[in-house]
Design a protein around this motif. Structure first.
Motif, PDB file in Angstrom:
ATOM      1  N   GLU C 237       0.830  -1.205   0.000  1.00  0.00           N
ATOM      2  CA  GLU C 237       0.000   0.000   0.000  1.00  0.00           C
ATOM      3  C   GLU C 237       0.863   1.252   0.000  1.00  0.00           C
ATOM      4  O   GLU C 237       0.621   2.200  -0.740  1.00  0.00           O
ATOM      5  CB  GLU C 237      -0.937   0.015   1.216  1.00  0.00           C
ATOM      6  CG  GLU C 237      -2.053  -1.008   1.187  1.00  0.00           C
ATOM      7  CD  GLU C 237      -1.560  -2.420   1.390  1.00  0.00           C
ATOM      8  OE1 GLU C 237      -0.559  -2.603   2.123  1.00  0.00           O
ATOM      9  OE2 GLU C 237      -2.149  -3.367   0.820  1.00  0.00           O
ATOM     10  N   GLU C 238       1.913   1.223   0.856  1.00  0.00           N
ATOM     11  CA  GLU C 238       2.789   2.397   0.935  1.00  0.00           C
ATOM     12  C   GLU C 238       3.480   2.642  -0.394  1.00  0.00           C
ATOM     13  O   GLU C 238       3.573   3.780  -0.860  1.00  0.00           O
ATOM     14  CB  GLU C 238       3.836   2.178   2.026  1.00  0.00           C
ATOM     15  CG  GLU C 238       3.339   2.464   3.418  1.00  0.00           C
ATOM     16  CD  GLU C 238       4.390   2.138   4.454  1.00  0.00           C
ATOM     17  OE1 GLU C 238       4.389   2.786   5.491  1.00  0.00           O
ATOM     18  OE2 GLU C 238       5.206   1.214   4.221  1.00  0.00           O
ATOM     19  N   ALA C 239       3.953   1.557  -1.006  1.00  0.00           N
ATOM     20  CA  ALA C 239       4.686   1.712  -2.262  1.00  0.00           C
ATOM     21  C   ALA C 239       3.802   2.350  -3.315  1.00  0.00           C
ATOM     22  O   ALA C 239       4.234   3.209  -4.075  1.00  0.00           O
ATOM     23  CB  ALA C 239       5.181   0.355  -2.737  1.00  0.00           C
ATOM     24  N   ILE C 240       2.531   1.947  -3.361  1.00  0.00           N
ATOM     25  CA  ILE C 240       1.613   2.538  -4.336  1.00  0.00           C
ATOM     26  C   ILE C 240       1.327   3.988  -3.958  1.00  0.00           C
ATOM     27  O   ILE C 240       1.319   4.873  -4.803  1.00  0.00           O
ATOM     28  CB  ILE C 240       0.316   1.709  -4.395  1.00  0.00           C
ATOM     29  CG1 ILE C 240       0.620   0.323  -4.948  1.00  0.00           C
ATOM     30  CG2 ILE C 240      -0.730   2.394  -5.259  1.00  0.00           C
ATOM     31  CD1 ILE C 240      -0.490  -0.661  -4.792  1.00  0.00           C
ATOM     32  N   LYS C 241       1.150   4.214  -2.657  1.00  0.00           N
ATOM     33  CA  LYS C 241       0.794   5.551  -2.193  1.00  0.00           C
ATOM     34  C   LYS C 241       1.901   6.565  -2.480  1.00  0.00           C
ATOM     35  O   LYS C 241       1.645   7.688  -2.902  1.00  0.00           O
ATOM     36  CB  LYS C 241       0.529   5.478  -0.691  1.00  0.00           C
ATOM     37  CG  LYS C 241       0.003   6.757  -0.071  1.00  0.00           C
ATOM     38  CD  LYS C 241      -0.319   6.486   1.387  1.00  0.00           C
ATOM     39  CE  LYS C 241      -0.084   7.711   2.235  1.00  0.00           C
ATOM     40  NZ  LYS C 241       0.025   7.370   3.648  1.00  0.00           N
ATOM     41  N   PHE C 242       3.159   6.153  -2.284  1.00  0.00           N
ATOM     42  CA  PHE C 242       4.256   7.096  -2.457  1.00  0.00           C
ATOM     43  C   PHE C 242       4.775   7.128  -3.892  1.00  0.00           C
ATOM     44  O   PHE C 242       5.769   7.784  -4.173  1.00  0.00           O
ATOM     45  CB  PHE C 242       5.396   6.773  -1.499  1.00  0.00           C
ATOM     46  CG  PHE C 242       4.990   6.862  -0.061  1.00  0.00           C
ATOM     47  CD1 PHE C 242       4.271   7.962   0.384  1.00  0.00           C
ATOM     48  CD2 PHE C 242       5.312   5.868   0.831  1.00  0.00           C
ATOM     49  CE1 PHE C 242       3.895   8.056   1.708  1.00  0.00           C
ATOM     50  CE2 PHE C 242       4.927   5.960   2.156  1.00  0.00           C
ATOM     51  CZ  PHE C 242       4.210   7.051   2.588  1.00  0.00           C
ATOM     52  N   GLY C 243       4.111   6.400  -4.771  1.00  0.00           N
ATOM     53  CA  GLY C 243       4.464   6.497  -6.183  1.00  0.00           C
ATOM     54  C   GLY C 243       5.817   5.930  -6.540  1.00  0.00           C
ATOM     55  O   GLY C 243       6.519   6.456  -7.379  1.00  0.00           O
ATOM     56  N   VAL C 244       6.184   4.836  -5.872  1.00  0.00           N
ATOM     57  CA  VAL C 244       7.442   4.181  -6.215  1.00  0.00           C
ATOM     58  C   VAL C 244       7.270   3.494  -7.569  1.00  0.00           C
ATOM     59  O   VAL C 244       6.166   3.083  -7.931  1.00  0.00           O
ATOM     60  CB  VAL C 244       7.803   3.167  -5.111  1.00  0.00           C
ATOM     61  CG1 VAL C 244       9.083   2.460  -5.417  1.00  0.00           C
ATOM     62  CG2 VAL C 244       7.915   3.876  -3.787  1.00  0.00           C
ATOM     63  N   VAL C 245       8.310   3.421  -8.347  1.00  0.00           N
ATOM     64  CA  VAL C 245       8.207   2.827  -9.681  1.00  0.00           C
ATOM     65  C   VAL C 245       9.247   1.730  -9.867  1.00  0.00           C
ATOM     66  O   VAL C 245      10.142   1.550  -9.051  1.00  0.00           O
ATOM     67  CB  VAL C 245       8.418   3.894 -10.780  1.00  0.00           C
ATOM     68  CG1 VAL C 245       7.244   4.830 -10.839  1.00  0.00           C
ATOM     69  CG2 VAL C 245       9.705   4.640 -10.567  1.00  0.00           C
ATOM     70  N   GLY C 246       9.062   1.008 -10.965  1.00  0.00           N
ATOM     71  CA  GLY C 246      10.085   0.084 -11.431  1.00  0.00           C
ATOM     72  C   GLY C 246      10.310  -1.104 -10.519  1.00  0.00           C
ATOM     73  O   GLY C 246       9.393  -1.556  -9.844  1.00  0.00           O
ATOM     74  N   PRO C 247      11.547  -1.603 -10.467  1.00  0.00           N
ATOM     75  CA  PRO C 247      11.841  -2.783  -9.660  1.00  0.00           C
ATOM     76  C   PRO C 247      11.514  -2.584  -8.185  1.00  0.00           C
ATOM     77  O   PRO C 247      11.243  -3.552  -7.481  1.00  0.00           O
ATOM     78  CB  PRO C 247      13.344  -3.001  -9.867  1.00  0.00           C
ATOM     79  CG  PRO C 247      13.835  -1.895 -10.681  1.00  0.00           C
ATOM     80  CD  PRO C 247      12.691  -1.151 -11.245  1.00  0.00           C
ATOM     81  N   PHE C 248      11.532  -1.342  -7.735  1.00  0.00           N
ATOM     82  CA  PHE C 248      11.295  -1.078  -6.312  1.00  0.00           C
ATOM     83  C   PHE C 248       9.815  -1.234  -5.977  1.00  0.00           C
ATOM     84  O   PHE C 248       9.454  -1.631  -4.880  1.00  0.00           O
ATOM     85  CB  PHE C 248      11.810   0.305  -5.972  1.00  0.00           C
ATOM     86  CG  PHE C 248      13.132   0.561  -6.602  1.00  0.00           C
ATOM     87  CD1 PHE C 248      14.238  -0.152  -6.185  1.00  0.00           C
ATOM     88  CD2 PHE C 248      13.271   1.421  -7.668  1.00  0.00           C
ATOM     89  CE1 PHE C 248      15.457   0.018  -6.797  1.00  0.00           C
ATOM     90  CE2 PHE C 248      14.496   1.601  -8.285  1.00  0.00           C
ATOM     91  CZ  PHE C 248      15.589   0.895  -7.841  1.00  0.00           C
ATOM     92  N   LEU C 249       8.962  -0.931  -6.969  1.00  0.00           N
ATOM     93  CA  LEU C 249       7.531  -1.186  -6.797  1.00  0.00           C
ATOM     94  C   LEU C 249       7.268  -2.683  -6.834  1.00  0.00           C
ATOM     95  O   LEU C 249       6.511  -3.223  -6.029  1.00  0.00           O
ATOM     96  CB  LEU C 249       6.762  -0.477  -7.918  1.00  0.00           C
ATOM     97  CG  LEU C 249       5.256  -0.591  -7.918  1.00  0.00           C
ATOM     98  CD1 LEU C 249       4.675   0.094  -6.713  1.00  0.00           C
ATOM     99  CD2 LEU C 249       4.676   0.012  -9.167  1.00  0.00           C
ATOM    100  N   ARG C 250       7.948  -3.348  -7.770  1.00  0.00           N
ATOM    101  CA  ARG C 250       7.753  -4.797  -7.886  1.00  0.00           C
ATOM    102  C   ARG C 250       8.244  -5.522  -6.637  1.00  0.00           C
ATOM    103  O   ARG C 250       7.704  -6.546  -6.267  1.00  0.00           O
ATOM    104  CB  ARG C 250       8.502  -5.312  -9.119  1.00  0.00           C
ATOM    105  CG  ARG C 250       7.675  -5.205 -10.374  1.00  0.00           C
ATOM    106  CD  ARG C 250       8.507  -5.410 -11.581  1.00  0.00           C
ATOM    107  NE  ARG C 250       8.850  -4.137 -12.183  1.00  0.00           N
ATOM    108  CZ  ARG C 250       9.857  -3.935 -12.998  1.00  0.00           C
ATOM    109  NH1 ARG C 250      10.633  -4.914 -13.325  1.00  0.00           N
ATOM    110  NH2 ARG C 250      10.091  -2.760 -13.496  1.00  0.00           N
ATOM    111  N   ALA C 251       9.260  -4.971  -5.980  1.00  0.00           N
ATOM    112  CA  ALA C 251       9.771  -5.611  -4.770  1.00  0.00           C
ATOM    113  C   ALA C 251       8.748  -5.561  -3.647  1.00  0.00           C
ATOM    114  O   ALA C 251       8.810  -6.352  -2.712  1.00  0.00           O
ATOM    115  CB  ALA C 251      11.056  -4.921  -4.322  1.00  0.00           C
TER     116      ALA C 251
END
Lengths: 361, 248, 406, 342
Positions: C237-251
């Motif tokens: 949820e946090e990763a989506i909320k803070f707009g992380v992209v790429g491999p870091f979102l996939r992680a």
């Protein structure tokens, strides 16, 4: 007065059959004979020549080059090469030292100037004092039945100077580094002392002569392998080598307590850890690897024992040098946790083994 | 694909420690060394390496294309019998847009990639210095080649040196000349004449001189056989009535 | 644990006033009043890259981090407004030197969208190989930086050694080790011959073999695992909320990859997996990238084995050599806004070109680079961790200031 | 190779051609600021904008080609008068667009674009402070912007933009004051390329202002142009309408001091040389008078009629005639001041 001194020196000289004719010749010349007698006077020879200051300098030149070379080898590189190319860059450390020597040593405005300048030099006292107590056969500075305990006590003084260096630097990162040094100090010192005392219990004495004598058949490393392991890990922690290079951690706190140093002073604090490693390795060889015992060569006479001690020390340090290329750095809390859980537990086991084996033997 | 979770058991941990120590000692004994001792060894470079740019003056038609396409603004045309490009290597980024732009293949790339200059001034290479590769004093005695197979990668050292090559690929272009498409729209500004490096555009009937002497009316331009098709006039013409055409 | 407060008035150090901090004075005073501490990491710090992090710590625990980026801001977007469309190609590669082919590709695809150019199949495959080579190069570079951040110098040297093969592959294909400027509107600048492709094919196996050494000494190293595991955790949820992209979102467990969502080039015709992980900690972020390297190697192999014949550049452009200036210098895009999404190595990369339809330079160019997008998530991941973890988290994100600052 | 020849008017002074232009037109206060010379100048030396036409450093930079003299409508000036020849005259109001009155300029352009007669049209838009800005219209959609339609009463560099448009595309339309139309006709006479200007829409014009002078003048009167939505001249009065619905009006005579000298000698009210001229005079409010003068314009008007995109009425031609005569009266040439000095 001088003649009494000369007599004292003469009565207690190192006997080396290989160069005995030269010494005999030199002893006939006035004034020179006094100097030769002083140099070959056993306590002086132990502290200044071997295993003391002279070989310490040689060791420093060697270990800095060797460590870099070995790390480079593991890392698919070549390592220092361009300074003295025919001998594969072996005097690189000397070149670095010269560079430090001629560089300006800056003392910044907010540092505590006297302490900032004096402490790196003061730190040498607890490093050099143990050398006087470490014997090599009958070449010995101060003979003491409590030599091992004394060495351990002096070693415990070194971190205090490092913490004081961090305070004198008056820098955020130096401060954090000092705190880390203090933390790691308490965490390695306890297992280290317990491991050493387990060996003292094993040998029944803190006298190096007794320790070496008792290892004549089986080295201490086999008699008490747990203490051996604890000692090695404590040695890595004490000399801030990877994976416990936490107080210096250049990527995190930019060399920690030494962040403000430059020039000759930086050169001094840089070799501090290596010198500490040397003293600890001497103790390690005496406690675990049979000390100066080895193949006896008639020609070398009294020089046999110090040479064996030195060679063993160098081998131990050279093997330890590879650790640098193997591990990453632990975090401070992890290091403290490991030492207060695993390492203390191991050291207590080692103590039990030491008492048991000492009782049997 | 999900990344596997890493197990935390002490046994696994110990296994990993052993793996690390094994690998380190293996490398210490038989290292997979990849370093090239650069000034003493030279790597074998592929032919299409983008390196020092060589100029063939006899082919250059002074079209300024190289200077105008240069993204780093590193090419300066200097007058030397005619206008020829000189490259400022303090700015050059080796994109070789200039080489690709050259319509006659006057610029060619070489595999020389390591150049040392004595001063910043020397880095502004003049056209006559670009005619041939710079004289070099080299310490290298052996060459290194990357031997890559499916089994692995190793370096092969040989006690021989290859010369630096100049690779000139000629573009498949026919010679071109400028033509006037719409003479009726000519302003009579004579900008094309001014800009032409080959003096190929002549005024057939000029009756106005620049000194302010009124002689007559109007001017008529003619593009002569001297035209090499550099296209400078085409770009200069304010009314865009000139164009390049291929000629037999 | 009970906290004991010492009521000693602490004055903030004078130096904090002269450092041009992007924080108000009240914040500094408030920090010192609350028995906390400001540590300025960067921009000359060995473990921060060209960025200043203003770290507010309580003891050893990070309370808040304020980033101060912009030290390597080079106005790429503004410079691009003064250059020809074709001259911008070397420029847009510069923000992310390792990842040049992906940046180049994103920019060129925007031009192609504007000019309505159909790219031939062979060119698409060559572009895909270049993009994936650069992706591997970037991941290896980031792994190396991560290694040096946690003090593992061997882990720094191995990826750079392996990356030499990537550079060698690029030099054989394009003529430059990186920033090859090889992708131009309509295709690529030159054809790549069979021998070179064969070499690259072999090189992928050689890379795999070397990566095994790297795995033993660094990836599976207990100290590395200890440093990265459970550190800087970003939940899904946090990763989506803070707009992380790429491999870091996939992680963090989100299966999002621009190559799958909006396929471009040859990605539709290839089979590969999206690498994801559940943990969302530093080690997961690292492992996702390590696994992506092997996926990329497989993509390159597929591309080479199924490389179609044909032209390397669109018929609308024609032969490039000798014609480069005439074909590309006078490009004027029709008026409008052209946007492309590209999966660069560090995440989603957006290129927007706005053209006014008259001039031969972009009216406006916008690069939204992945580094800038995940900076927020990076700062959030740091909260509540130890000061020593700052570098480990930094490395696990592979944050590259020049890319974020543009 | 084909031979061609063109004629350059005689120089009147022993100077470069721009020197002649400067002496005979600009310094003689005849310049109407149509920017034709700025458009045609091959070295891009002539600057226009919100200032009198000038060529800084012309002594060095002018290449003496004579193009500026060839296109200048005020070189050897013979004023055009009256309503001119026309095919038909109508009064109309667009149903699609909103503009100054009947929005017929917009309607004609939109229809011509839709018919494919033209590819582009050069219009004048404005910014918040009523500074003029050139826009290129490619589709009728762009014309719904209220900033594009509507009169601005300030000089605009239409012709430089027109030249670029002519080089790029095959058929172009533009909207301009009578002097601009005359300049374009002169261009077409000399340079074949300008035959691509297919549709020249003239505006009824009495005078035009420099923007900075107009805004300063209005500011003195307490009018903030930033809040204005529309400016207009009707029945001898300058009217400004505001966002909040209010309006201010002044007699045009008060503007006497800021009327540029070039406009004071112009007698052409109805843009006699245009293809179609448009203005409010001669129609009831909300309607525009359209005077069709050429075949191409007739085609466009027929299309409008056929599609029924505009309401069409009979105009009051007499009113237009009257204003034409009025303009001749208030702008005498050669001017009285000049006669006095001579």
């Amino acid at each position: 007065m001088i003649s009494t001194l000369f007599e004292i020196f003469k009565s207690n000289m190192v006997q080396i059959p290989l160069i005995q004719p030269i010494i005999d010749y030199l002893m006939q010349i006035p004034l020179i004979n006094f100097i030769v007698a002083l140099i070959l006077w056993r306590p002086f020879f132990a502290v200044v020549i071997i295993p003391g200051l002279t070989v310490l300098l040689l060791y420093l030149l060697y270990i800095v080059w060797f460590e870099r070379k070995l790390t480079a080898r593991v890392q698919w590189r070549v390592g220092p090469l361009e300074v003295a190319r025919p001998i594969r860059g072996a005097i690189q450390a000397l070149a670095d030292g010269l560079r430090y020597f001629f560089q300006e040593a800056i003392v910044h405005k907010e540092a505590h100037r006297p302490y900032f300048v004096q402490l790196p030099i003061l730190a040498f006292i607890p490093i050099l004092l143990p050398i006087a107590f470490i014997p090599a056969g009958n070449v010995v500075g101060i003979k003491s039945p409590y030599a091992v305990q004394l060495v351990v006590a002096f070693l415990a003084l070194i971190p205090i100077t490092i913490i004081a260096i961090g305070w004198a630097s008056n820098n955020r990162f130096a401060f954090i580094g000092s705190v880390r040094e203090a933390l790691i100090y308490v965490s390695y010192e306890i297992p280290f002392i317990i491991a050493v005392s387990s060996m003292i219990y094993l040998y029944g004495s803190g006298d190096p002569y007794v320790a070496v004598e008792k290892q004549s058949i089986v080295p201490g490393a086999i008699m008490n392998p747990i203490a051996f392991l604890v000692f090695i890990i404590a040695m890595l922690m004490a000399t801030s080598r990877l994976p416990f290079e936490i107080p210096e951690a250049d990527q995190e706190i930019a060399f920690g307590p030494f962040v403000e140093y430059s020039g000759m002073l930086f050169g001094l604090v840089m070799v501090l850890a290596y010198e500490k490693l040397y003293v600890m390795a001497l103790l390690f060889v005496i406690l675990f690897l049979g000390g100066w015992s080895g193949f006896y060569c008639e020609l070398l006479g009294d020089l046999n024992a110090p040479l064996w001690l030195f060679i063993k020390t160098i081998i131990v340090i050279s093997i330890l040098a590879i650790v640098r290329s193997m591990y990453a750095r632990y975090r401070i809390d992890q290091a403290v946790r490991y030492s207060f859980s695993w390492l203390i537990a191991l050291s207590i086991v080692a103590l039990v083994i030491g008492i048991a084996v000492g009782w049997i033997v | 694909m999900k990344v596997e979770k890493i197990s935390r058991s002490p046994l696994e941990e110990l296994k990993r420690h052993v793996g690390v120590i094994q690998e380190a000692f293996k490398q210490a004994v038989i290292p997979d060394r990849v370093t090239i001792e650069y000034p003493r060894e030279r790597r074998k470079y592929p032919e299409n390496l983008r390196g020092f740019i060589v100029l063939d003056k006899s082919r250059c038609i002074s079209c300024f294309r190289c200077a105008q396409i240069c993204p780093a603004n590193a090419i300066q045309m200097s007058y030397f019998e005619n206008f020829y490009p000189g490259i400022d290597y303090t700015k050059c980024i080796f994109c070789h847009f200039c080489v690709e732009s050259c319509p006659t293949g006057a610029l060619a790339s070489s595999t020389l990639h390591d150049m040392a200059f004595k001063s910043l001034e020397d880095m502004k290479v003049k056209p006559n210095q670009m005619m041939r590769l710079p004289a070099a004093i080299r310490e290298d005695v052996q060459s290194v080649e990357y031997d890559v197979t499916k089994k692995g990668w190793r370096l092969i050292r040989k006690m021989e040196l290859e010369d630096i090559k100049v690779v000139r690929i000629l573009p498949k272009l026919k010679p071109r000349r400028a033509f006037c498409l719409e003479p009726e729209s000519c302003l009579g500004c004579r900008q094309c004449m001014e800009v032409c490096p080959h003096e190929a555009i002549v005024m057939e009937r000029c009756e106005i001189t620049l000194e302010g002497q009124i002689v007559g009316k109007g001017c008529v331009l003619k593009i002569t056989e001297k035209c090499v098709g550099c296209g400078l006039c085409v770009r200069q013409c304010p009314m865009k009535i000139l164009s390049l055409k291929e000629v037999e | 644990m009970k906290e004991f407060h010492l009521d000693i008035p602490v004055e903030p150090p004078k130096e904090l006033e002269s450092l041009f901090l992007p924080i108000p004075r009240e914040y500094v005073e408030d920090t010192y009043r609350k028995d906390e501490f400001l540590v300025l990491v960067g921009p000359q710090h060995p473990g921060s890259g060209h960025m200043r992090l203003i770290v507010r710590v309580k003891g050893d625990i990070i309370q808040e981090v304020i980033p101060d980026p912009g030290y390597v801001h080079r106005c790429v977007e503004k410079i691009a407004e003064n250059r020809l469309y074709i001259q911008n190609i070397p420029l847009v590669e510069r923000p992310s030197i390792m990842d040049s082919a992906n940046f180049n590709l994103g920019y060129v695809r925007a031009i192609e969208a504007a000019m309505d150019i159909e790219v031939p199949e062979r060119a698409k495959f060559i572009r895909t190989i270049l993009a994936e080579l650069c992706r591997i190069g970037t991941h290896l570079y980031d792994a190396a930086i991560l290694a040096v951040f946690i003090g593992h110098t061997t882990g720094f040297m191995y990826p750079f050694g392996i990356r030499e093969l990537i550079c060698e592959s690029l030099v054989r294909m394009t003529g430059a080790r990186f920033t090859s400027s090889f992708i131009v509107p309509g295709g690529v600048r030159r054809d790549v011959d069979e021998k070179t492709l064969r070499w690259v094919y072999d090189a992928t196996f050689a890379i795999e073999k070397r990566l095994k050494s790297f795995e033993r000494i660094f990836i599976k190293n207990p100290t590395v695992i200890a440093r990265l595991r459970d550190v800087g955790v970003l939940s899904k949820e946090e990763a989506i909320k803070f707009g992380v992209v790429g491999p870091f979102l996939r992680a963090s467990g989100v299966e999002y990859d621009t190559r799958v969502v909006e396929p471009y080039e040859a990605y539709e015709e290839l089979t590969w997996d999206i690498v994801t992980a559940d943990e969302g900690d530093g080690y997961a972020r690292f492992m996702v990238r390590v696994n992506e390297v092997s996926q990329s190697l497989s993509i390159i192999r597929q591309c080479i084995t199924s490389m179609p014949d044909g032209s390397y550049i669109s018929e609308q452009i024609g032969e490039v050599r000798g014609n480069f200036f005439d074909k590309f210098a006078d490009i004027v895009l029709p008026a409008g806004e052209y946007t492309t999404l590209t999966e660069a190595a560090r995440g989603t990369l957006l290129f927007t070109i706005v053209s006014d339809g008259e001039s031969n330079v972009p009216y406006r160019m916008r690069i939204v680079s992945p580094g800038w997008l995940y900076l927020r998530g990076f700062m959030e991941a740091l909260k509540g961790e130890r000061l020593a973890d700052l570098q480990a988290i930094y490395g696990s994100f592979g944050y590259f200031p020049p890319e974020a600052d543009r | 190779m084909q031979e061609w020849q063109f004629l350059v008017p005689d120089k009147k002074h022993k100077k470069k051609f721009f020197g002649n232009l400067k002496a005979e037109v600009i310094d003689a206060k005849l310049c109407c600021h149509c920017a034709a010379c700025a458009a045609i100048c091959p070295v891009d030396g002539i600057v226009s904008g919100d200032q009198p036409i000038d060529f800084p450093n012309w002594v060095k930079e002018c290449v003496d080609c004579g193009a500026c003299i060839k296109v200048c409508p005020r070189w050897e000036y013979k004023p055009l008068k009256g309503i001119g020849n026309y095919i038909e005259a109508i009064s109309a109001k667009s149903k699609r667009f909103k503009g100054q009155d009947g929005a017929m300029v917009t309607e004609i352009t939109a229809t011509a674009l839709e018919m494919g007669l033209i590819e582009k049209a050069i219009f004048v838009s404005r910014d918040e402070e009523w500074r003029t800005k050139i826009v290129t219209i490619r589709s009728p959609v762009q014309l719904y912007d209220r900033k594009v339609t509507g009169t601005k009463y300030s000089y605009a560099d239409v012709l430089p933009a027109l030249k670029d448009a002519v080089i790029e595309s095959k058929a172009v339309a533009f909207v301009g004051t009578p002097c601009m139309i005359s300049a374009v006709r002169k261009m077409q006479k000399s340079f074949k390329k300008f035959e691509r200007v297919k549709l020249a829409i003239g505006l009824f014009c009495t005078e035009n202002f420099y923007h900075h002078q107009l805004s300063e003048f209005l500011a003195k009167k307490g009018v903030d142009l930033r809040l204005a939505t529309k400016t207009d001249i009707k029945k001898g009065k300058f009217i400004v309408r505001f966002v909040d619905g209010g309006r201010v009006s002044f007699p045009v005579k008060e503007f006497e001091e800021i009327i540029p000298s070039g406009c004071k000698v112009c007698q052409d009210f109805a843009a006699v040389e245009s293809d179609v001229s448009v203005g409010s005079v001669g129609s009831e409010s909300g309607f525009s008078t359209v005077i069709v003068r050429s075949e191409i314009a007739k085609k466009v008007i027929d299309q409008i009629r056929e599609k029924g995109t505009a309401e069409i009425k009979e105009p009051d031609i007499q009113a237009v005639q009257k204003l034409c005569e009025y303009k001749v009266k208030i702008h005498p040439y050669p001017s009285k001041e000049k006669e006095k000095t001579q």
